[in-house]
Design a protein around this motif. Structure first.
Motif, PDB file in Angstrom:
ATOM      1  N   LEU A 177       0.840  -1.203   0.000  1.00  0.00           N
ATOM      2  CA  LEU A 177       0.000   0.000   0.000  1.00  0.00           C
ATOM      3  C   LEU A 177       0.870   1.247   0.000  1.00  0.00           C
ATOM      4  N   SER A 178       1.921   1.227   0.827  1.00  0.00           N
ATOM      5  CA  SER A 178       2.767   2.414   0.980  1.00  0.00           C
ATOM      6  C   SER A 178       3.476   2.795  -0.303  1.00  0.00           C
ATOM      7  N   ILE A 179       4.085   1.824  -0.967  1.00  0.00           N
ATOM      8  CA  ILE A 179       4.908   2.193  -2.112  1.00  0.00           C
ATOM      9  C   ILE A 179       4.069   2.897  -3.178  1.00  0.00           C
ATOM     10  N   VAL A 180       2.793   2.519  -3.272  1.00  0.00           N
ATOM     11  CA  VAL A 180       1.961   3.180  -4.285  1.00  0.00           C
ATOM     12  C   VAL A 180       1.385   4.494  -3.773  1.00  0.00           C
ATOM     13  N   SER A 181       1.010   4.526  -2.503  1.00  0.00           N
ATOM     14  CA  SER A 181       0.231   5.687  -2.048  1.00  0.00           C
ATOM     15  C   SER A 181       1.058   6.740  -1.323  1.00  0.00           C
ATOM     16  N   LYS A 182       2.312   6.419  -0.996  1.00  0.00           N
ATOM     17  CA  LYS A 182       3.078   7.325  -0.146  1.00  0.00           C
ATOM     18  C   LYS A 182       3.222   8.723  -0.741  1.00  0.00           C
ATOM     19  N   GLU A 183       3.553   8.794  -2.020  1.00  0.00           N
ATOM     20  CA  GLU A 183       3.824  10.105  -2.613  1.00  0.00           C
ATOM     21  C   GLU A 183       2.588  10.989  -2.618  1.00  0.00           C
ATOM     22  N   THR A 184       1.433  10.382  -2.890  1.00  0.00           N
ATOM     23  CA  THR A 184       0.226  11.208  -2.874  1.00  0.00           C
ATOM     24  C   THR A 184      -0.166  11.591  -1.456  1.00  0.00           C
ATOM     25  N   ARG A 185       0.065  10.654  -0.509  1.00  0.00           N
ATOM     26  CA  ARG A 185      -0.331  10.957   0.856  1.00  0.00           C
ATOM     27  C   ARG A 185       0.566  12.025   1.468  1.00  0.00           C
ATOM     28  N   ASN A 186       1.858  11.904   1.233  1.00  0.00           N
ATOM     29  CA  ASN A 186       2.773  12.911   1.796  1.00  0.00           C
ATOM     30  C   ASN A 186       2.959  14.105   0.875  1.00  0.00           C
TER      31      ASN A 186
ATOM     32  N   LYS B 299      10.545   1.302  -6.299  1.00  0.00           N
ATOM     33  CA  LYS B 299       9.822   1.119  -5.054  1.00  0.00           C
ATOM     34  C   LYS B 299       9.571  -0.358  -4.779  1.00  0.00           C
ATOM     35  N   LEU B 300       9.174  -1.083  -5.828  1.00  0.00           N
ATOM     36  CA  LEU B 300       8.883  -2.503  -5.668  1.00  0.00           C
ATOM     37  C   LEU B 300      10.143  -3.257  -5.249  1.00  0.00           C
ATOM     38  N   LEU B 301      11.264  -2.933  -5.899  1.00  0.00           N
ATOM     39  CA  LEU B 301      12.509  -3.616  -5.556  1.00  0.00           C
ATOM     40  C   LEU B 301      12.913  -3.308  -4.112  1.00  0.00           C
ATOM     41  N   ALA B 302      12.710  -2.059  -3.702  1.00  0.00           N
ATOM     42  CA  ALA B 302      13.041  -1.701  -2.319  1.00  0.00           C
ATOM     43  C   ALA B 302      12.165  -2.481  -1.347  1.00  0.00           C
ATOM     44  N   ALA B 303      10.884  -2.639  -1.692  1.00  0.00           N
ATOM     45  CA  ALA B 303       9.972  -3.377  -0.824  1.00  0.00           C
ATOM     46  C   ALA B 303      10.384  -4.847  -0.736  1.00  0.00           C
ATOM     47  N   VAL B 304      10.704  -5.433  -1.885  1.00  0.00           N
ATOM     48  CA  VAL B 304      11.108  -6.843  -1.888  1.00  0.00           C
ATOM     49  C   VAL B 304      12.396  -7.024  -1.079  1.00  0.00           C
ATOM     50  N   THR B 305      13.313  -6.074  -1.227  1.00  0.00           N
ATOM     51  CA  THR B 305      14.553  -6.145  -0.455  1.00  0.00           C
ATOM     52  C   THR B 305      14.264  -6.096   1.046  1.00  0.00           C
ATOM     53  N   SER B 306      13.353  -5.212   1.442  1.00  0.00           N
ATOM     54  CA  SER B 306      12.988  -5.127   2.857  1.00  0.00           C
ATOM     55  C   SER B 306      12.414  -6.456   3.344  1.00  0.00           C
ATOM     56  N   LEU B 307      11.552  -7.051   2.516  1.00  0.00           N
ATOM     57  CA  LEU B 307      10.959  -8.332   2.909  1.00  0.00           C
ATOM     58  C   LEU B 307      12.025  -9.426   3.000  1.00  0.00           C
TER      59      LEU B 307
END
Lengths: 294, 265
Positions: free
Chosen positions: B92-101, B121-129
């Protein structure tokens, strides 16, 4: 050469807002004003140019390239300053500017320093702790650090104090002299009047007029104010070309466009105590555009 | 690369917190195993009094519970819940963060395509996981080795524990897909908790009723730990569905993200 070319650009959101059939061109090297009240469609047009949103119909080109198809390529040479600036809160100013610079394939460190000095921006502070005006300065530096060929400004002066506004305008003029084209959107007429060569006036999503600032002002618009000896019949000055006629006691004022002799004749036929003839400022002309359509 | 690093940094803190929490759950559960296996007989008697549907729903199966592997798979249900929330949050964050902030205007006026933005963003998320999963796997292997009372199938343990990453990828995809549809995600955690719990409850119902149809609906049950313990294999049709969901949600998210209007504040 036209840097920006907008052809019948239309954006429909839901029912109300948006723009319809907007067309105008911005030539290379000019400072182009884009003016209209809040909600008239200035930001919508700019967001379409930056392909933040996509047009319902019509198209636009920047540097001769379609703004949707070549969006990322075009943006290499665009500097943009939004009306409200928001940045990643937990970053320092320096880090944000570095991040911003990392998108362009050139070294911007010197330029960042230079701009920060001119705008008196403290690079070591956290963005979180900055005031609105200082955030705006970050926006200015961020928009200019890669020396773009086209600078797009959306109501850029809000939050800046007069001194900084002055410096900012000087900065823009310098960039312009170096060859940058500037699209300057604003609802404050005096700043547009001061800076711009030509101006497009937008109202309720439609372009009302595109004019040179000089033509707009010189177009035989004169502001008359006179004091009469005796009270005057209200309809005496109601002739073609007279606008915003106001009579308060013995003081009469109006804006006139047309053959100046018709008015001097009228004035010659009455006894007056005093007379002022002035160039109207843009705001008064502007009000004229708005009122005419109502 | 600059965007990838920036995103990675942005998710650094939550990733560390989630990883520590998951490791803490592992340690907590596994620390109880020695006491549990000592009193297993009495515990079983209590459990036998429970309705069978309930014990199945919360992941208790008597035959396997006294074995360290069976016990772990019981704990794993709750780790999966945690992991799913973490992954959904990220999606949710990787897609919505820029609009929310409201930083969209900064990022999307830079000379990058939307595909490049979302890929980073997706690669960063996968790396975090991946980071979370590495810590998780490490903590599982160490704690199980410490508390085991008898031999167990190492391969089974690996296969169960590795399925966390699979589950997280599914929820990452679902999170992205949800966020491209909701115009403005005001609070990531409420959306993600709501959706994850809905799937979790469907999963519990499906476990307790053994309803095969229902099982397709919840990623929580695509990997059945008891099936792995018995057969040392995944059920391929469910893995296939999971992979299909991952591909479909990610691809559709990209397609929609590219065409989406980025609205102003």
């Amino acid at each position: 050469m036209n840097v920006i070319e907008i052809n019948h650009l239309t954006k429909v959101y839901g029912k109300s807002r948006g723009i319809s059939d907007v067309s105008f061109q911005v030539k290379e090297g000019e400072i182009f004003g884009f003016i209209g009240p809040n909600g008239a469609g200035k930001s919508t047009t700019i967001r379409l140019l930056l392909s933040l949103i996509y047009p319902t119909s019509g198209n636009a080109t920047i540097f001769g390239k379609d703004v949707v198809k070549y969006a990322s390529e075009i943006k290499k040479e665009i500097g943009y300053l939004p009306s409200e600036v928001f940045y990643y809160d937990n970053m320092k100013v320096k880090d944000l500017l570095k991040y911003s610079a990392s998108f362009y394939k050139k070294d911007c460190t010197k330029r960042i320093k230079e701009l920060a000095e001119i705008m008196e921006l403290d690079l070591t502070k956290k963005i979180d702790d900055l005031s609105l005006g200082n955030k705006k300065k970050v926006g200015i530096v961020q928009g200019l650090l890669h020396e773009p060929k086209l600078i797009i400004l959306d109501e850029p002066t809000s939050g800046l104090d007069p001194l900084m506004q002055q410096r900012f305008f000087d900065l823009l003029e310098k960039e312009n002299q170096k060859g940058a084209t500037i699209l300057f959107s604003s609802h404050i007429l005096s700043e547009v009047q001061r800076l711009c060569d030509r101006v497009a006036i937008i109202k309720e999503g439609k372009i009302v007029q595109v004019e040179k600032i000089r033509t707009l002002k010189e177009n035989n618009y004169k502001k008359f104010k006179l004091e009469t000896i005796s009270e005057l019949d209200f309809n005496y000055f109601k002739v073609d070309g007279v606008n915003q006629l106001k009579i308060v006691g013995k003081t009469v004022s109006f804006i006139f466009k047309g053959n100046i002799n018709t008015i001097t004749e009228k004035i010659a036929n009455i006894e007056i105590a005093n007379l002022w003839v002035e160039e109207p400022d843009l705001e008064e002309i502007f009000m004229h555009f708005y009122q005419r359509e109502e | 690369m600059n965007m990838f690093l920036q995103e990675l940094k942005a998710y650094q803190k939550p990733t560390i917190i989630w990883s520590i929490s998951i490791v803490a759950i592992v340690i907590l559960f596994m620390a109880l195993f020695p006491a549990f296996s000592r009193d297993a007989d009495e515990f079983m008697k209590v459990l036998e009094g429970f309705p069978e549907e309930l014990t199945r729903a919360i992941g208790l199966t008597f035959e396997t519970l006294t074995n360290v592997l069976g016990y772990f798979s019981y704990a794993f249900l709750y780790i999966k819940l945690c992991g799913a929330v973490q992954a959904m949050n990220l999606g949710l964050s990787i897609v919505s963060k820029e609009t929310r902030n409201k930083t969209a205007e900064f990022l999307f006026t830079k000379p990058v395509t939307r595909t490049q933005v979302l890929t980073s963003k997706l690669l960063a998320a996968v790396t975090s996981l991946l980071f979370t999963n590495l810590l998780f796997l490490f903590s599982v292997i160490v704690t199980v080795e410490i508390v085991k009372t008898a031999d167990y199938s190492r391969q089974g343990l690996w296969m169960i524990a590795a399925s966390l990453f699979f589950l997280q990828l599914i929820f990452l995809g679902l999170g992205m897909f949800t966020a491209v549809f909701i115009p403005r995600v005001k609070s990531v955690i409420s959306v993600s908790l709501g959706l994850v719990f809905a799937f979790f409850i469907v999963g519990m119902i499906s476990s307790s009723t053994d309803d095969e149809g229902l099982r397709y609906l919840t990623p929580f049950n695509y990997v059945n730990d008891y099936y792995i313990i018995e057969h040392l294999n995944y059920e391929m049709q469910y893995i296939g569905i999971g992979l299909a969901i991952i591909c479909l949600t990610v691809i559709l998210s990209f397609v929609i993200y590219r065409k989406k209007d980025i609205h102003s504040v």
